[in-house]
Design an enzyme around this catalytic site. Sequence first.
Site, PDB file in Angstrom:
ATOM      1  N   HIS A  37       0.676  -1.158   0.072  1.00  0.00           N
ATOM      2  CA  HIS A  37       0.031   0.123  -0.008  1.00  0.00           C
ATOM      3  C   HIS A  37       1.023   1.325   0.102  1.00  0.00           C
ATOM      4  O   HIS A  37       2.229   1.296   0.182  1.00  0.00           O
ATOM      5  CB  HIS A  37      -1.013  -0.014   1.299  1.00  0.00           C
ATOM      6  CG  HIS A  37      -0.047   0.211   2.488  1.00  0.00           C
ATOM      7  ND1 HIS A  37       0.596  -0.925   3.020  1.00  0.00           N
ATOM      8  CD2 HIS A  37       0.195   1.130   3.170  1.00  0.00           C
ATOM      9  CE1 HIS A  37       1.201  -0.581   4.250  1.00  0.00           C
ATOM     10  NE2 HIS A  37       1.215   1.036   4.258  1.00  0.00           N
ATOM     11  N   HIS A 120       5.543   6.446  -2.252  1.00  0.00           N
ATOM     12  CA  HIS A 120       6.121   5.494  -2.241  1.00  0.00           C
ATOM     13  C   HIS A 120       5.386   4.069  -1.916  1.00  0.00           C
ATOM     14  O   HIS A 120       4.614   4.280  -1.065  1.00  0.00           O
ATOM     15  CB  HIS A 120       7.610   5.229  -1.707  1.00  0.00           C
ATOM     16  CG  HIS A 120       7.593   5.297  -0.289  1.00  0.00           C
ATOM     17  ND1 HIS A 120       7.422   6.446   0.525  1.00  0.00           N
ATOM     18  CD2 HIS A 120       7.832   4.535   0.605  1.00  0.00           C
ATOM     19  CE1 HIS A 120       7.345   6.045   1.935  1.00  0.00           C
ATOM     20  NE2 HIS A 120       7.650   4.787   1.887  1.00  0.00           N
TER      21      HIS A 120
END
Length: 203
Positions: A37, A120
């Site tokens: 995630h 990220h």
Amino acid sequence: MPRLFAGLELPPEATEALSGLNGELAGARWIEMDDLHMTLRFAGDLDGPTARELEAGLASIDAAAFSLEFTRLGLFGSEHPRALWAGFSPHPALLALQKSVERAARHAGLPPEGRKFTPHVTLAHLRGTTPLAVAQFIDGQVAFRLPTIAVSNLILYSARPGSGGGPYVVEQRYPLRGAEPDFSDAWSEADDVQLYTGGEHDR
């Protein structure tokens, strides 16, 4: 007491592709595919009232759907690598959403986030891995690409109390403006009462 964070989920095709990077890298502890995630704001262990305040703040966010574009693989900790990640371009809608999430967190009483937001997805936590080994691994994936990822929901996740590790649980989805609705695993009223009025998560 629930350990919560707000983030973005990835579609199965993206998590499968990223999980395909799992390879021989000494000291790497790879993230499970279902737990990949993008974190927008870590909230931590919250009491019931603070959790409800955060949930209300996230629910009030009006943000447009957008797309994520993969940019590169990278690492945190140049001399002592601690994480390998997949980076994404800072789409203006993504940055606006992250700022809205930060405002919701502060309104709920959380202290300001001191770290700069870097879009990220963490792929592996590293311990005892040398910078050279990480550089060689990244160089070996130079041809890796991901298709454009459509982002349609802001997610409120819960993590294991006390550790913050997975498996992560989707506690609530907040559809973004212009996205198709997703009712695949909507909360029941009973679920809502359990998290925010002192159920299992608050023990």
